[in-house]
Each structure stands twice: as C-alpha cells, then as structure tokens.
Design a protein around this motif. Structure first.
Motif, PDB file in Angstrom:
ATOM      1  N   LEU A 296      88.892  13.148   7.583  1.00 57.61           N
ATOM      2  CA  LEU A 296      88.028  12.238   6.820  1.00 57.61           C
ATOM      3  C   LEU A 296      86.995  11.571   7.718  1.00 57.61           C
ATOM      4  O   LEU A 296      85.837  11.389   7.340  1.00 57.61           O
ATOM      5  CB  LEU A 296      88.881  11.172   6.119  1.00 57.61           C
ATOM      6  CG  LEU A 296      89.643  11.632   4.873  1.00 57.61           C
ATOM      7  CD1 LEU A 296      90.547  10.514   4.370  1.00 57.61           C
ATOM      8  CD2 LEU A 296      88.676  12.067   3.774  1.00 57.61           C
ATOM      9  N   SER A 297      87.421  11.200   8.918  1.00 58.17           N
ATOM     10  CA  SER A 297      86.502  10.520   9.821  1.00 58.17           C
ATOM     11  C   SER A 297      85.434  11.477  10.339  1.00 58.17           C
ATOM     12  O   SER A 297      84.286  11.091  10.556  1.00 58.17           O
ATOM     13  CB  SER A 297      87.269   9.915  10.994  1.00 58.17           C
ATOM     14  OG  SER A 297      88.185   8.968  10.508  1.00 58.17           O
TER      15      SER A 297
ATOM     16  N   TYR B  69      79.728  13.543  10.190  1.00 56.31           N
ATOM     17  CA  TYR B  69      78.874  14.612   9.655  1.00 56.31           C
ATOM     18  C   TYR B  69      77.842  14.022   8.699  1.00 56.31           C
ATOM     19  O   TYR B  69      76.647  14.291   8.778  1.00 56.31           O
ATOM     20  CB  TYR B  69      79.788  15.621   8.943  1.00 56.31           C
ATOM     21  CG  TYR B  69      79.154  16.579   7.970  1.00 56.31           C
ATOM     22  CD1 TYR B  69      78.605  17.780   8.417  1.00 56.31           C
ATOM     23  CD2 TYR B  69      79.122  16.306   6.598  1.00 56.31           C
ATOM     24  CE1 TYR B  69      78.041  18.683   7.516  1.00 56.31           C
ATOM     25  CE2 TYR B  69      78.565  17.192   5.701  1.00 56.31           C
ATOM     26  CZ  TYR B  69      78.021  18.384   6.156  1.00 56.31           C
ATOM     27  OH  TYR B  69      77.461  19.264   5.267  1.00 56.31           O
ATOM     28  N   SER B  70      78.336  13.152   7.806  1.00 58.15           N
ATOM     29  CA  SER B  70      77.462  12.564   6.802  1.00 58.15           C
ATOM     30  C   SER B  70      76.405  11.651   7.427  1.00 58.15           C
ATOM     31  O   SER B  70      75.235  11.696   7.055  1.00 58.15           O
ATOM     32  CB  SER B  70      78.324  11.792   5.804  1.00 58.15           C
ATOM     33  OG  SER B  70      77.569  10.844   5.125  1.00 58.15           O
TER      34      SER B  70
ATOM     35  N   GLU C 222      85.907   5.529  14.105  1.00 54.79           N
ATOM     36  CA  GLU C 222      86.077   5.485  12.651  1.00 54.79           C
ATOM     37  C   GLU C 222      87.570   5.474  12.298  1.00 54.79           C
ATOM     38  O   GLU C 222      88.022   4.714  11.443  1.00 54.79           O
ATOM     39  CB  GLU C 222      85.350   6.689  12.030  1.00 54.79           C
ATOM     40  CG  GLU C 222      85.497   6.846  10.521  1.00 54.79           C
ATOM     41  CD  GLU C 222      84.655   5.867   9.707  1.00 54.79           C
ATOM     42  OE1 GLU C 222      83.706   5.296  10.267  1.00 54.79           O
ATOM     43  OE2 GLU C 222      84.977   5.668   8.520  1.00 54.79           O
TER      44      GLU C 222
ATOM     45  N   ILE D 204      73.582  13.705   8.877  1.00 52.42           N
ATOM     46  CA  ILE D 204      72.635  14.263   7.891  1.00 52.42           C
ATOM     47  C   ILE D 204      71.750  13.161   7.311  1.00 52.42           C
ATOM     48  O   ILE D 204      70.554  13.336   7.120  1.00 52.42           O
ATOM     49  CB  ILE D 204      73.387  15.011   6.770  1.00 52.42           C
ATOM     50  CG1 ILE D 204      74.075  16.241   7.368  1.00 52.42           C
ATOM     51  CG2 ILE D 204      72.428  15.438   5.663  1.00 52.42           C
ATOM     52  CD1 ILE D 204      74.915  17.015   6.389  1.00 52.42           C
ATOM     53  N   LYS D 205      72.354  11.986   7.082  1.00 52.61           N
ATOM     54  CA  LYS D 205      71.573  10.869   6.524  1.00 52.61           C
ATOM     55  C   LYS D 205      70.415  10.474   7.437  1.00 52.61           C
ATOM     56  O   LYS D 205      69.425   9.912   6.982  1.00 52.61           O
ATOM     57  CB  LYS D 205      72.474   9.655   6.298  1.00 52.61           C
ATOM     58  CG  LYS D 205      73.358   9.757   5.066  1.00 52.61           C
ATOM     59  CD  LYS D 205      74.223   8.511   4.930  1.00 52.61           C
ATOM     60  CE  LYS D 205      75.146   8.605   3.726  1.00 52.61           C
ATOM     61  NZ  LYS D 205      76.102   7.479   3.678  1.00 52.61           N
TER      62      LYS D 205
ATOM     63  N   ARG E 270      84.221  13.818   8.615  1.00 48.73           N
ATOM     64  CA  ARG E 270      83.325  13.896   7.471  1.00 48.73           C
ATOM     65  C   ARG E 270      82.296  12.755   7.509  1.00 48.73           C
ATOM     66  O   ARG E 270      81.121  12.926   7.200  1.00 48.73           O
ATOM     67  CB  ARG E 270      84.195  13.789   6.211  1.00 48.73           C
ATOM     68  CG  ARG E 270      83.542  14.150   4.948  1.00 48.73           C
ATOM     69  CD  ARG E 270      84.588  14.145   3.841  1.00 48.73           C
ATOM     70  NE  ARG E 270      85.088  15.478   3.603  1.00 48.73           N
ATOM     71  CZ  ARG E 270      85.339  15.982   2.379  1.00 48.73           C
ATOM     72  NH1 ARG E 270      85.173  15.242   1.318  1.00 48.73           N
ATOM     73  NH2 ARG E 270      85.764  17.208   2.226  1.00 48.73           N
ATOM     74  N   THR E 271      82.777  11.570   7.890  1.00 47.55           N
ATOM     75  CA  THR E 271      81.892  10.415   7.990  1.00 47.55           C
ATOM     76  C   THR E 271      80.800  10.634   9.041  1.00 47.55           C
ATOM     77  O   THR E 271      79.628  10.325   8.815  1.00 47.55           O
ATOM     78  CB  THR E 271      82.721   9.166   8.376  1.00 47.55           C
ATOM     79  OG1 THR E 271      83.678   8.934   7.355  1.00 47.55           O
ATOM     80  CG2 THR E 271      81.845   7.948   8.529  1.00 47.55           C
TER      81      THR E 271
ATOM     82  N   GLU F 227      93.398  11.635   8.568  1.00 46.65           N
ATOM     83  CA  GLU F 227      92.379  10.633   8.913  1.00 46.65           C
ATOM     84  C   GLU F 227      91.319  11.225   9.819  1.00 46.65           C
ATOM     85  O   GLU F 227      90.143  10.866   9.741  1.00 46.65           O
ATOM     86  CB  GLU F 227      93.037   9.431   9.595  1.00 46.65           C
ATOM     87  CG  GLU F 227      93.641   8.460   8.608  1.00 46.65           C
ATOM     88  CD  GLU F 227      94.468   7.377   9.274  1.00 46.65           C
ATOM     89  OE1 GLU F 227      94.212   7.088  10.461  1.00 46.65           O
ATOM     90  OE2 GLU F 227      95.372   6.840   8.621  1.00 46.65           O
TER      91      GLU F 227
END
Lengths: 428, 422
Positions: free
Chosen positions: A357-358, A363-364, A286, A367-368, A360-361, A354
């Motif tokens: 933030l990456s 992690y998201s 990422e 969960i999705k 976080r991506t 970065e």
C-alpha cells in the motif's frame, strides 16, 4: 538532440549539450504556462574551492551563494532583471539551497524573449561596492524574518545537531556578520568559478519547440572555457553518529515543535542507487509514520502530537538524512516512544501488505507531480544535478522490494544516528 | 471553466469543469454559510469530525487504509472566510483512473466523501465523545498556533482591530472559548442543520463521468429535507474616519508594520480587474512601487507587499522591518500610494502590470484548484466570467481609471508589532 520517452506516463524530454557548454532539457507539455529553470551546481556548501589553474583554495563567507543569487538580478546601468521580465510578461524568481542555485520564470506568452532575458542576466554579472552594501540591508531583513520562523529554525538547528563537519550545517542565507564580509571582488571570484556554463543546466517545460530553446542559446551564450572546479567539503572524517543529541531554541510559539533527525552516512555513490534509496525511504516513512500507521494513531490518541506527524528524507551525494516532525506538549516523551517503536518494529518485522500500500502511495505521488510545468521542471533538473533521470523513476520504484525496505529499517535506524531539535515557547 | 451544472437538490449544485489536461481529478464540497461569531466554531469543526470516522470506516486508520488503496487519494478539510461567507467542507485530489491497476479511484473517492457526509460514525444519536474532544483540541491547537507565523499573525491582529464591528474580524475557525463549549450533541445538531439550511456547491475538475457522480449524490440527498437560507448582504464601510494606531510588543526579532485601508470598492461594481491592476502596480510584484522603492531603493525590508480581496473592500500592506525604521517605512509606503493617486504611473509600469495580471489569468487553466477557486469565489459575488473576458477588460483599462480608484482609498488603521527591547 536526444529524445527520451516514457510511454506509460505519456511524458518525454529532449536533451542536448549546447556548444556553449550548457546542458539543456526540454519537456513538451500542452499547458498554457511554460516554465524555465536555469541552475548551477553551486550552493551554501561550496565555500572552499579552487580551479585547476589556482594554487590555493579560496574560502568565502557563509551565505555568499545566496547573496550572489540576489545580486545577479541587478544588471549594468541599474536595471533590474525583474524589469526586463516585466516587459515580456513573465513571472520570475530565484532560490538557493545547500547544493544549488536556480533562476526560474513562468509565462503564458513571449517564452523566447523571457528565455533570452534569463540567459542574458545570469551570464552578465555586475557588482559594485554600493549595490553590495544595499543588498546587505535587504538580506539582513530576510535573515531576521527567518529567525522568527519556527520551521526554519527547527530545521537549521537539527542539521547542526546531526552533523559536526558537513557543510550542510551552513545557513543558506549566512548570518548578519558573515554577509558583512562580502564584497564585489569575492562575488566575482565565486561567479567566475561556479557560473561557468559547463557547471550549469537549463530545463524548460511547456508547449515549446526544442529548436526555439536552441536558437535562444545560440543567440545569448558564448562558449565557456573548460574548467575543472575542485571543491573541498572538509568532511572526510564526519562520523556516522550524530554530533549532538539535542538542539533547543526558544521562540514565541504556542507549543513546542520538534524534529527528530536520522543521520545516514551510507550514501550510494551510483545516482540510480541513490534515487532508489530515496524512494524506498519514502515508502518506509509512509509505513512507519503516516496517518495509517499504528505509531501515528497511538501518539494522536494520547495527544502527544498535533496535528499530524510529517516525515521526509533528503538524499544527495553530499549528505543524507530523514526527519520526523510535529508539534507536541512533550517532545522528550515522543522521542522515547519513537525509539521504542522502531526497536519493536525491527524485532517484529514490517508488514508486507502495508509495504504494498505504501509503495502505491509513492507511485501515486510521483505521477501526480506531472500536473504542473513547474514541478516537472524542478523534478527534472534536481534529479539531473544529482545524476539521476526522473523519467526512470517508475522502474526504480517498481524495483524496490520488501526486503530492501526491511534492510533500510534495520541498518539505518539506530539510536546513535538520532538527534532531536526542539523549538520551545519562550518562558517555558 | 464550468462545462456543466447539475442541480442535485434545492440549492445544491454540482459543477463540472471538464478537462483532460491533468493526471489527477479534483473534487470539492462546500457548505456556504454566513460568517457568524455564534456559529463559526461549529462549522469549522464539522469537516474535522466527519473525516474522523464513518459508519463503514469507524477509525482514522481504516479511513487512511482505504485512501491508500485508492492510490493515496487525498482528502482534506477546508474552511475559508470570504466577505460575509464562511465556506467549509472537503477537498479531494486523486489519481486519474487510467493509472490504476485495479480499483476505480474516482468512484471510490466519491463513495468515501458521501460516506463521510451522510453516514457519519454516531453513538446514541450524536457524535462520538472521544472523537469530538480530539477534534476540539485539534481546532484549539490550530487557533493557538496561528501566532507562530508572525507575518500572517500581524495581519490577523490588524483586521481584528480595524474591523471590530464588522464580520471581517471574525475568525474562520471560531474563538477558543466557543470551541471549548462544543458538545457531541451541539455538533451533531449543527451537522443536521448544515445539511438542511446551507447552500452547497460541489465542484469536479477533470476527466470523469459527471452524470454518474450526480446520480449518486442525488440518491443521498433524497433523504435530506432541504430548507436553504439566503446569506444576507452586508453594508461595507467605504471610507475611514480617523486613523487608528495600535502597537503591540512580542518576543520577536523582526518588527511587523501593517497598514489597513478602506478602498471604497464594492464587488457589485463588478470592476475587480481595476482593483487587481492597481494592486499589482502598488505592491503585487517585484516591479511594483513598494518593492522597487521601499525594498530595492531604500533597503528597508525584504518583504513588503499589498493585498486586496474582491469581497471586503479592504487593502492591507505589510512589511517586515527594523523597529527603529518604523516612521520612515510608513512614510515611504504612503508616498507610493500618493504617487498613484497623483497619476504618477509610467506607461511601462502600466503595461507590465497588465501583462503580469493577464499572465496570472491565463495560467488558471493549468491548475485544477485554481480553476475551482476562480469560478467558486466569483459565483459568490454573483459574477460569471472567464479569464479571457477579464484579460480583455485589463487590456482596456486606463491609467485614469486606476488613479480614480486610488483616490477612493483611505487609511484606517496602522498596526505595529515589535520586539521587547526595541
């Protein structure tokens, strides 16, 4: 029965080892669709094996795990398992990968009956010479379909460039020639080895009581003999460096398509460490190659890639690699830019913001993946088959540090580990 | 199903499908345009240019940074052709706010969407030239790459040949020659016009404060002068006159046989469940007639399926085969259709097809995008119904009705794509 729960996610599963030998996971989920996946640890790479009672290893034709997957649907008396599912109203399918074979169904009613169909047909093989012959025609067309498929060709050729010996080189469907060697006897031999219930796992997800699953197992499954499977992967001397730097094939495509592969032979033996490395690679990909990266923006602005770079890594106990791919008018130029970019980033170090933030991506996106019973079932089972537990992922992702990812970049990205596969337009 | 509809402006609606089943929220924004050769390329470009840069986020990397902050919120351009409609806009998927440690994700995503739609990055009253050129090239690449996937390419070619004088042959992306002619000014005019004249449908699926989203949207639409058009109805060709044959040669390994039929079905009949049930029996599942006979019994192919659509009155059957088996495969396919025309459907086939369709209907509520698609496309046909109601209709359908429908079907065009040396 064991219960495991992750409160933050609001998800849980029940686990039990059924007396037949089968490992069973049930994830309760209030959805209309229920999903079941029955998988065996048996894929295209398992072509040389013996049981502890055998004297010698048996080597089988390429593509046989996939062939077996097709053939299991045919039951004694000429009935197809799809017809049995049709009666219960389930939507069924199956697939074979390099390392696993899986049988799946989803349904909105009659879950117990569909589960019985699944457990029944997968435990009752029925092969004859004439049904094997008929399947050779069908799979022959499947192979031909994939020969015209640029993405599939690109990936297969990349693996053959990265690896010299590792059996991940073997095409899952085999070749027209290799499947011609398959007969009923060899199919039974493979079946009796790998479809032992001790080598299999069932995962179900939906609005389901675990006891219903246990009852279906009691009803349909006989206790499996305890066996030990020895597999010979013949890859002890696989080098850490790539086998070939380039693989090129020609197809009727609009413009060249490329995939840069990064070979990784430094595979952690502990499953949670493998999972950690896998999530960390996602973070690093990422940071390096996503649409927010400098590299992506530069290549896009110079029209060297179209439409976007995509990246992904695959880490199993048998092989590990990372892939960056896109379409490009000039793949060689992208390759040299890639090499420069990595070296420059290694020199300058990664950016901490970065990284956050990456992370976080990643992690998201984890969960999705809990929004469908199908993706829950699949994630659970493929993690389990590789030894990891998907409900632990949040903690694992959390434990990944900036330094860990920086080390991945420094140690994993070296030119001798890179190979590139290209699908070129015919006539170029 | 839609729990609340709010009128945002003249012919602009926000529809809420409230559910707390998901860990994510889903929002789509669609312009509903007529599918026209002179406009398709401009419309399909609009989402691309709007997502490229905004006043507040003037570069791609700034937009992407913002998306990462919003827990990797996802936004994608979308364009679909549906009957005489070209629907284009954006789709967004985001994590529910309860998983956020700091920002309000849904609010942030709605703000970003509005920023893209209403505050685009402009230079001297038009879009940026470089960005426009980039997106033109992207779109041309997309159109050129359609041929990479041979199965869908063959279906596209069949439609172009079969529906030469109908709207269904128009590419939803537009034609390459037209894309090349787009300028930053013509694109900007198309943008202004789109906001003014096309009906707009916004769907929000999930657990969110819909009234807050509505008032935000209303605020933006206040400054837009709306003058919405009506997309005209079209007359369908109900019956094929004679069978057209088209054969083409490409450098491929597997031949593709595609048959195009006229079904005579008009969506105004509001009996799409019959069409779907018929299709399921013919070639929509692994227990369908095509799968069991052409694939399993005759071993002619790996893939062989039929597709229908509620708006265009077409049925398409496609198969990947050996070129030398073309005649035998075509005959085998036609024979399966004939069997249904003769009412040759067993009770078992019939009841499993019903179960399979109902299973599909009931699963709709498990996916936000399916929930959206169900209501959105049916509303374009003027139909307001639920999966439960449609399931009841399926249960009450008779073999006689399927037979009656099958007998309206006529073969229009046979398209064959084969390799060079065969």
């Amino acid at each position: 029965m064991l219960l495991k729960e992750n409160k933050m996610l609001g998800e849980k599963y029940y686990y039990f080892k059924h007396k037949s030998g089968l490992s069973v996971y049930v994830v309760p989920k209030k959805m209309s669709t229920s999903y079941a996946i029955l998988a065996t640890e048996y894929g295209a790479i398992d072509n040389k094996f013996k049981l502890s009672t055998d004297n010698e290893f048996t080597t089988v034709p390429d593509g046989i795990a996939h062939f077996l997957e097709h053939k299991l649907f045919e039951c004694e008396g000429g009935i197809d398992a799809f017809e049995l599912y049709a009666k219960t109203g389930a939507d069924a399918n199956a697939f074979t990968t390099n390392t696993n074979t899986a049988y799946i169904f989803s349904c909105t009613e009659n879950f117990d009956k569909s589960l019985e169909v699944l457990l029944d047909f997968v435990t009752h093989p029925y092969f004859t010479e004439s049904t094997v012959q008929k399947e050779q025609g069908i799979i022959g067309q499947e192979i031909k379909m994939y020969e015209d498929h640029p993405g599939s060709r690109l990936h297969k050729e990349l693996l053959k460039a990265l690896y010299e010996k590792n059996k991940v080189r073997i095409d899952v469907a085999g070749t027209i020639e290799s499947i011609a060697e398959i007969n009923a006897d060899i199919l039974y031999k493979c079946y009796n080895t790998f479809y032992n219930l001790n080598n299999m796992t069932l995962a179900v997800c939906g609005d389901i009581d675990p006891e219903i699953v246990e009852r279906a197992c009691d009803k349909m499954l006989k206790q499996a003999e305890n066996i030990t499977i020895n597999r010979d992967y013949e890859n002890d001397d696989e080098k850490p460096t790539v086998y070939k730097k380039r693989a090129v094939c020609k197809l009727d495509v609009a413009k060249p398509i490329f995939a840069i592969g990064i070979k990784d032979t430094n595979i952690p033996s502990e499953p949670n460490e493998r999972a950690k490395k896998s999530y960390a690679m996602e973070i690093l990909n990422e940071m390096l190659f996503s649409q927010s990266s400098k590299f992506h923006e530069e290549l896009y602005n110079e029209r060297l890639i179209f439409p976007d770079l995509s990246s992904g890594s695959e880490i199993t106990k048998h092989y590990s690699y990372n892939v960056i791919s896109s379409e490009s008018p000039d793949p060689e130029k992208v390759y040299s830019r890639f090499v420069e970019y990595i070296e420059e980033t290694k020199r300058n170090g990664l950016d901490k913001e970065e990284f956050e933030l990456s992370k976080r991506t990643v992690y998201s996106s984890y969960i999705k993946s809990f929004d469908s019973t199908e993706s829950i079932g699949e994630n659970l089972i493929f993690n389990i088959l590789d030894g990891a537990d998907f409900l632990d992922a949040l903690d694992i992702i959390d434990s990944i540090t900036f330094d860990y990812v920086n080390d991945l970049l420094k140690e994993g990205f070296k030119e001798e580990y890179y190979a590139m596969s290209i699908v070129e337009p015919i006539g170029k | 199903m839609i729990t609340k509809s709010i009128e945002i402006s003249d012919n602009v609606y926000l529809r809420h499908i409230k559910t707390n089943k998901f860990k994510t929220n889903y929002i789509s924004f669609d312009f509903i345009a007529p599918l026209e050769r002179e406009r398709a390329h401009l419309n399909s470009m609009l989402p691309l240019i709007l997502m490229r840069a905004t006043k507040k986020y003037p570069s791609q990397s700034e937009i992407n940074k913002r998306l990462q902050c919003l827990y990797s919120g996802n936004i994608s351009a979308s364009v679909t052709a549906f009957g005489q409609y070209q629907c284009f806009g954006m789709k967004m998927n985001m994590l529910n706010d309860r998983f956020s440690k700091d920002v309000s994700i849904t609010n942030g995503m709605v703000d970003l969407l509005c920023e893209m739609l209403f505050n685009p990055y402009l230079v001297n009253g038009a879009f940026d030239e470089k960005y426009t050129d980039d997106k033109k090239n992207d779109l041309i690449d997309t159109v050129e790459s359609l041929k990479n996937s041979k199965g869908s390419y063959a279906i596209k070619r069949l439609k172009e040949e079969m529906c030469k004088n109908e709207v269904f042959s128009i590419s939803k992306y537009g034609e390459i020659e037209n894309i090349k002619k787009i300028t930053k000014e013509s694109l900007y005019n198309a943008y202004k016009e789109a906001l003014s004249i096309y009906p707009i449908e916004i769907y929000a699926v999930g657990d969110m404060d819909i009234d807050a989203i509505a008032s935000k949207l209303k605020q933006y639409f206040k400054s837009i002068k709306r003058n919405p058009i009506r997309v005209p109805e079209i007359e369908l060709i109900k019956e094929a006159k004679e069978i057209k044959q088209v054969t083409e040669v490409e450098k491929i390994n597997q031949a593709r046989l595609v048959l195009g039929f006229r079904t005579g079905y008009d969506y105004k009949e509001n009996k799409y469940h019959i069409v779907q049930l018929f299709n399921e029996i013919l070639g929509g599942s692994p227990t369908s007639k095509l799968f069991l006979n052409v694939r399993e019994k005759m071993s002619l192919c790996y893939s062989c399926r039929s597709i229908v659509n509620q708006k265009d009155g077409l049925m398409i059957i496609s198969a990947g085969i050996e070129a030398k088996n073309r005649e035998i495969a075509e005959k085998a396919i036609i024979n399966q259709l004939e069997a249904i025309k003769n009412g040759n459907i067993t009770e078992e086939e019939f009841s499993s097809a019903k179960k399979s369709i109902i299973n599909g209907y009931i699963s709709i509520s498990d996916s936000a995008s399916s929930e959206h698609a169900w209501s959105f496309y049916r509303s374009l046909c003027g139909i307001n119904t639920t999966p439960q109601l449609e399931s009841e209709k399926i249960k009450n359908t008779t073999i006689e009705q399927i037979k009656e429908f099958a007998n309206r079907i006529t073969l229009d065009t046979v398209y064959f794509l084969k390799g060079e040396e065969e």
